[in-house]
Motif scaffolding. Structure first.
Motif, PDB file in Angstrom:
ATOM      1  N   ASP A  92       0.812  -1.217   0.000  1.00 60.73           N
ATOM      2  CA  ASP A  92       0.000   0.000   0.000  1.00 60.73           C
ATOM      3  C   ASP A  92       0.848   1.272   0.000  1.00 60.73           C
ATOM      4  O   ASP A  92       0.434   2.302   0.523  1.00 60.73           O
ATOM      5  N   SER A  93       2.007   1.222  -0.604  1.00 59.24           N
ATOM      6  CA  SER A  93       2.920   2.357  -0.593  1.00 59.24           C
ATOM      7  C   SER A  93       2.698   3.357  -1.716  1.00 59.24           C
ATOM      8  O   SER A  93       3.384   4.361  -1.792  1.00 59.24           O
ATOM      9  N   VAL A  94       1.772   3.107  -2.605  1.00 63.44           N
ATOM     10  CA  VAL A  94       1.474   4.028  -3.691  1.00 63.44           C
ATOM     11  C   VAL A  94       0.101   4.629  -3.437  1.00 63.44           C
ATOM     12  O   VAL A  94      -0.870   3.903  -3.186  1.00 63.44           O
ATOM     13  N   ASP A  95       0.022   5.973  -3.469  1.00 62.61           N
ATOM     14  CA  ASP A  95      -1.263   6.635  -3.238  1.00 62.61           C
ATOM     15  C   ASP A  95      -2.299   6.179  -4.251  1.00 62.61           C
ATOM     16  O   ASP A  95      -2.038   6.115  -5.446  1.00 62.61           O
ATOM     17  N   GLY A  96      -3.480   5.855  -3.751  1.00 65.17           N
ATOM     18  CA  GLY A  96      -4.589   5.503  -4.629  1.00 65.17           C
ATOM     19  C   GLY A  96      -4.556   4.086  -5.158  1.00 65.17           C
ATOM     20  O   GLY A  96      -5.431   3.706  -5.931  1.00 65.17           O
ATOM     21  N   VAL A  97      -3.553   3.287  -4.751  1.00 67.99           N
ATOM     22  CA  VAL A  97      -3.459   1.897  -5.214  1.00 67.99           C
ATOM     23  C   VAL A  97      -3.202   1.003  -4.006  1.00 67.99           C
ATOM     24  O   VAL A  97      -2.335   1.278  -3.181  1.00 67.99           O
ATOM     25  N   LEU A  98      -3.977  -0.066  -3.916  1.00 66.15           N
ATOM     26  CA  LEU A  98      -3.810  -1.038  -2.847  1.00 66.15           C
ATOM     27  C   LEU A  98      -3.710  -2.414  -3.486  1.00 66.15           C
ATOM     28  O   LEU A  98      -4.610  -2.831  -4.216  1.00 66.15           O
ATOM     29  N   VAL A  99      -2.603  -3.097  -3.221  1.00 66.18           N
ATOM     30  CA  VAL A  99      -2.430  -4.472  -3.698  1.00 66.18           C
ATOM     31  C   VAL A  99      -2.697  -5.375  -2.503  1.00 66.18           C
ATOM     32  O   VAL A  99      -2.102  -5.193  -1.434  1.00 66.18           O
ATOM     33  N   ILE A 100      -3.614  -6.330  -2.678  1.00 70.24           N
ATOM     34  CA  ILE A 100      -3.945  -7.257  -1.600  1.00 70.24           C
ATOM     35  C   ILE A 100      -3.621  -8.678  -2.051  1.00 70.24           C
ATOM     36  O   ILE A 100      -3.627  -8.979  -3.239  1.00 70.24           O
ATOM     37  N   PRO A 101      -3.342  -9.555  -1.092  1.00 67.26           N
ATOM     38  CA  PRO A 101      -3.060 -10.948  -1.455  1.00 67.26           C
ATOM     39  C   PRO A 101      -4.269 -11.596  -2.129  1.00 67.26           C
ATOM     40  O   PRO A 101      -5.421 -11.341  -1.758  1.00 67.26           O
ATOM     41  N   SER A 102      -4.008 -12.411  -3.110  1.00 67.74           N
ATOM     42  CA  SER A 102      -5.083 -13.101  -3.849  1.00 67.74           C
ATOM     43  C   SER A 102      -5.919 -13.998  -2.947  1.00 67.74           C
ATOM     44  O   SER A 102      -7.063 -14.310  -3.268  1.00 67.74           O
ATOM     45  N   SER A 103      -5.378 -14.396  -1.812  1.00 67.72           N
ATOM     46  CA  SER A 103      -6.101 -15.277  -0.890  1.00 67.72           C
ATOM     47  C   SER A 103      -7.185 -14.539  -0.099  1.00 67.72           C
ATOM     48  O   SER A 103      -8.056 -15.169   0.489  1.00 67.72           O
ATOM     49  N   TRP A 104      -7.146 -13.202  -0.085  1.00 68.42           N
ATOM     50  CA  TRP A 104      -8.154 -12.440   0.668  1.00 68.42           C
ATOM     51  C   TRP A 104      -9.505 -12.571  -0.012  1.00 68.42           C
ATOM     52  O   TRP A 104      -9.639 -12.400  -1.217  1.00 68.42           O
ATOM     53  N   ARG A 105     -10.513 -12.868   0.758  1.00 62.42           N
ATOM     54  CA  ARG A 105     -11.868 -12.974   0.236  1.00 62.42           C
ATOM     55  C   ARG A 105     -12.676 -11.701   0.512  1.00 62.42           C
ATOM     56  O   ARG A 105     -13.631 -11.406  -0.186  1.00 62.42           O
ATOM     57  N   THR A 106     -12.291 -10.992   1.586  1.00 57.88           N
ATOM     58  CA  THR A 106     -12.989  -9.755   1.943  1.00 57.88           C
ATOM     59  C   THR A 106     -11.987  -8.622   2.123  1.00 57.88           C
ATOM     60  O   THR A 106     -10.812  -8.855   2.392  1.00 57.88           O
ATOM     61  N   LEU A 107     -12.490  -7.417   1.961  1.00 60.58           N
ATOM     62  CA  LEU A 107     -11.681  -6.222   2.128  1.00 60.58           C
ATOM     63  C   LEU A 107     -12.325  -5.360   3.208  1.00 60.58           C
ATOM     64  O   LEU A 107     -13.515  -5.034   3.119  1.00 60.58           O
ATOM     65  N   ASN A 108     -11.560  -5.023   4.241  1.00 63.43           N
ATOM     66  CA  ASN A 108     -12.055  -4.178   5.321  1.00 63.43           C
ATOM     67  C   ASN A 108     -12.073  -2.725   4.839  1.00 63.43           C
ATOM     68  O   ASN A 108     -11.023  -2.141   4.568  1.00 63.43           O
ATOM     69  N   LEU A 109     -13.253  -2.134   4.747  1.00 64.08           N
ATOM     70  CA  LEU A 109     -13.403  -0.775   4.250  1.00 64.08           C
ATOM     71  C   LEU A 109     -13.282   0.280   5.354  1.00 64.08           C
ATOM     72  O   LEU A 109     -13.138   1.468   5.071  1.00 64.08           O
ATOM     73  N   ALA A 110     -13.358  -0.130   6.606  1.00 64.51           N
ATOM     74  CA  ALA A 110     -13.379   0.814   7.727  1.00 64.51           C
ATOM     75  C   ALA A 110     -12.185   1.774   7.728  1.00 64.51           C
ATOM     76  O   ALA A 110     -12.377   2.981   7.897  1.00 64.51           O
TER      77      ALA A 110
END
Length: 189
Positions: A92-110
C-alpha cells in the motif's frame, strides 16, 4: 464494514453504508465525539483481479472547538478513489493503489472510510465568530498571557511588536536563560 471482493461479478456494483458515533468511538485517539455519515461506494470490476472503488462520504460529525472546547458540527463532504489489485502480498505504498493478497476474500473498508472522513477536519477548527461559549472565552481571557480584543486577534499568531512594554534593547526575562546558554556556547569556542 467489509466488502466480499472475491465474489464480485464483472461490471459495476453499488453499496451503501452508514457510520455513526459507535464507528468513531472505536477509533483510537480520534477527536470525533459523534457523527452520522452516509457512505456510497461504487465498485467497478473491469479486469480480472482489478477493482476501482469510488467512495462518496456525506454527513456531519461532532468535534470539539479548539477555542472554547464546546462541541461543534463539521460537515463531511468527501470523495476518495482507490484501485485495488490482487497480488502476491499486501502493498500500500502508492497513493490511490492497494495491492492485496489473492487469498483475501474480503476487504475491510473501515480504515478507508475513517481516513476519508478524518481528513476533512481542518487543522484548526473553531466555531463561527460569535458562536463560541462566552463563559469559556471569558475564562480564557482571564488566564491568557495577553489580552485579545476579538476572535481575529485570538487566531492571529503573536507579532514581534506584541511584547508588553519592553524597553528598546531590553531582553525579555523569559528568554534571558536561553541567551545565557548561547553566550556560554560561544565563549567555549
Amino acid at each position: 464494514m467489509k466488502l466480499s471482493i472475491s465474489s464480485l461479478p464483472f461490471g459495476k456494483q453499488d453499496f451503501s453504508y452508514h457510520v455513526d458515533g459507535e464507528f468513531f468511538n472505536e477509533i483510537e485517539a480520534s477527536e470525533v465525539r459523534s457523527g452520522s455519515v452516509d457512505v456510497a461506494l461504487s465498485v467497478s470490476h473491469t479486469q480480472e483481479g482489478i477493482y476501482e472503488l469510488d467512495f462518496v462520504c456525506n454527513g456531519v460529525i461532532t468535534i470539539p472547538c479548539d477555542r472554547c472546547l464546546d462541541d461543534m458540527e463539521h460537515v463531511v463532504d468527501a470523495t476518495y478513489h482507490l484501485t485495488v489489485k490482487m497480488g502476491d502480498a499486501l502493498y500500500d505504498s502508492v497513493d490511490g493503489v492497494l495491492v492485496i493478497p489473492s487469498s483475501w476474500r474480503t476487504l475491510n473498508l473501515a480504515p478507508m472510510v475513517r481516513d476519508t472522513v478524518l481528513l476533512t477536519i481542518p487543522m484548526m477548527h473553531v466555531h463561527a465568530p460569535g458562536e463560541c461559549n462566552e463563559e469559556m472565552l471569558g475564562r480564557l481571557e482571564e488566564h491568557a498571557a495577553r489580552d485579545y480584543d476579538s476572535d481575529e486577534d485570538f487566531l492571529r499568531p503573536p507579532q514581534d511588536n506584541d511584547s508588553e512594554s519592553m524597553e528598546d534593547g531590553a531582553i525579555d526575562p523569559r528568554w534571558s536563560a536561553l541567551q545565557q546558554l548561547l553566550e556560554n556556547k560561544n565563549n567555549k569556542k
